[in-house]
Enzyme design. Structure first.
Site, PDB file in Angstrom:
ATOM      1  N   LYS A   1       0.647  -1.117   0.143  1.00 39.11           N
ATOM      2  CA  LYS A   1      -0.159  -0.103  -0.051  1.00 39.11           C
ATOM      3  C   LYS A   1       0.916   1.234   0.114  1.00 39.11           C
ATOM      4  O   LYS A   1       1.823   1.165   0.705  1.00 39.11           O
ATOM      5  CB  LYS A   1      -0.702  -0.077   1.378  1.00 39.11           C
ATOM      6  CG  LYS A   1      -1.773   1.161   1.619  1.00 39.11           C
ATOM      7  CD  LYS A   1      -2.557   1.792   0.650  1.00 39.11           C
ATOM      8  CE  LYS A   1      -3.312   3.152   0.636  1.00 39.11           C
ATOM      9  NZ  LYS A   1      -4.163   3.295  -0.305  1.00 39.11           N
TER      10      LYS A   1
ATOM     11  N   CYS B   1      -2.064   9.934  -6.743  1.00 38.34           N
ATOM     12  CA  CYS B   1      -3.308   9.741  -5.622  1.00 38.34           C
ATOM     13  C   CYS B   1      -4.312  10.846  -5.883  1.00 38.34           C
ATOM     14  O   CYS B   1      -3.785  11.957  -5.579  1.00 38.34           O
ATOM     15  CB  CYS B   1      -2.936   9.471  -4.159  1.00 38.34           C
ATOM     16  SG  CYS B   1      -4.476   9.357  -3.148  1.00 38.34           S
TER      17      CYS B   1
END
Ligand SMILES: O=C1NC(=O)NC(C(=O)O)N1
Length: 311
Positions: free
Chosen positions: A45, A130
């Site tokens: 992650k 992101c």
């Protein structure tokens, strides 16, 4: 026999499929489940320097065509994933990638410098895309900032690294990004694509959005993104000679994996489908890909990688 192995970054991995960063990879037990599965590699992650709770829930929603998420980079922090990288079994032949998504250029460089000091085989994939941290625009959509960041990454990290790119939708943007990326010889791969940012899914029964952050805006994954993902793979495959492109977006069977490789992908990541099916998805998709290759008469990925025909 059908050979699904992939040779890149100076190593050969046993297959071509692994997880998309963010899915089934925040906790060590998830990472271990991926390593034990038919996944050919593991990526963590996206890490920020410090641990993060991420955005308020609900922040993920499955839809008939895929998914929408605004997780907001919930993660255990860089030290957690670095510690995992110290203990990872590299001898398995399955590479470990560390996704880094610093909230500032300094944070990204600090993490890269720390990783360089460790001298581990883990390969960084720096997330430029992101879409879900309020107030943080996607770096990959700011060409000047991206150019500056890559110069700093080269100074902070002396090994091979990659970047996770947002989807682009205009030939001028493909060209502008390629011109920047091609300045960096140790930038060995780009992963195309991250989610299509800031979509809006509406529930007509409740007459409401389906996720809480950003009044319902979130990154799209799954069937929604396959054509855009394939376009980004094929364009950067053409525009980045000597670099690898990792395909990510809309892979739920051997068919989409085949399409990504035909478009030029060196390897293929699975996100939304993995989220719902779990790590068993890798053996299913690999089997479907092998069957497709057998029917078509291909014995290895090299036999058709990048051979997408135009008319
Ligand atoms: O880069 C990211 N892409 C996404 O679609 N979601 C995550 C996140 O929000 O943490 N990050």
């Amino acid at each position: 026999a059908i050979d699904l192995s992939v040779t890149w970054l100076g190593q050969t991995m046993p297959g071509c499929l692994y997880n998309a960063s963010g899915v089934w990879c925040r906790e060590e037990d998830e990472l271990e489940a991926l390593h034990a599965s038919a996944a050919a590699a593991v990526i963590t992650k996206s890490a920020t320097l410090k641990p993060r709770d991420g955005n308020p829930e609900p922040r993920y929603c499955r839809t008939p065509l895929g998914s929408i998420n605004s997780m907001g980079l919930p993660n255990r922090g860089f030290d957690y994933y670095l510690d995992y990288a110290r203990r990872y079994r590299y001898g398995s032949g399955k590479p470990l990638f560390l996704s880094l998504s610093g909230l500032s250029l300094d944070d990204n460089c600090a993490m890269l410098r720390r990783l360089a000091e460790e001298g581990l085989p883990a390969v960084p994939e720096v997330n430029l895309s992101c879409p879900n941290v309020p107030g943080k625009p996607q770096l990959g959509y700011d060409f000047a900032a991206t150019a500056e960041a890559l110069e700093a990454f080269d100074a902070a990290y002396s090994g091979l690294y990659g970047v996770k790119l947002p989807p682009y939708f205009d030939p001028a943007h493909f060209a502008a990004m390629a011109e920047i990326l091609n300045r960096h010889p140790r930038l060995a791969f780009v992963t195309c694509i991250n989610s299509i940012g800031n979509g809006l899914v509406v529930d007509i029964d409740s007459e409401a959005v389906v996720i809480k952050p950003k009044d319902g805006l979130g990154g799209l994954g799954g069937d929604y993104v396959l054509p855009t993902a394939l376009a980004n793979v094929r364009e950067f495959f053409r525009l980045l000679p000597g670099k690898d492109v990792v395909g990510c977006g809309g892979v739920k069977s051997g068919r989409e994996a085949f399409m990504h490789i035909l478009a030029g992908a060196r390897a293929v990541q699975v996100g939304t489908c993995l989220y719902h099916e779990g790590p068993g998805a890798f053996s299913r998709i690999a089997g479907e890909l092998a069957m497709l290759m057998r029917v078509k008469g291909y014995r290895s990925l090299d036999a058709f990688r990048g051979r997408l025909r135009t008319l």
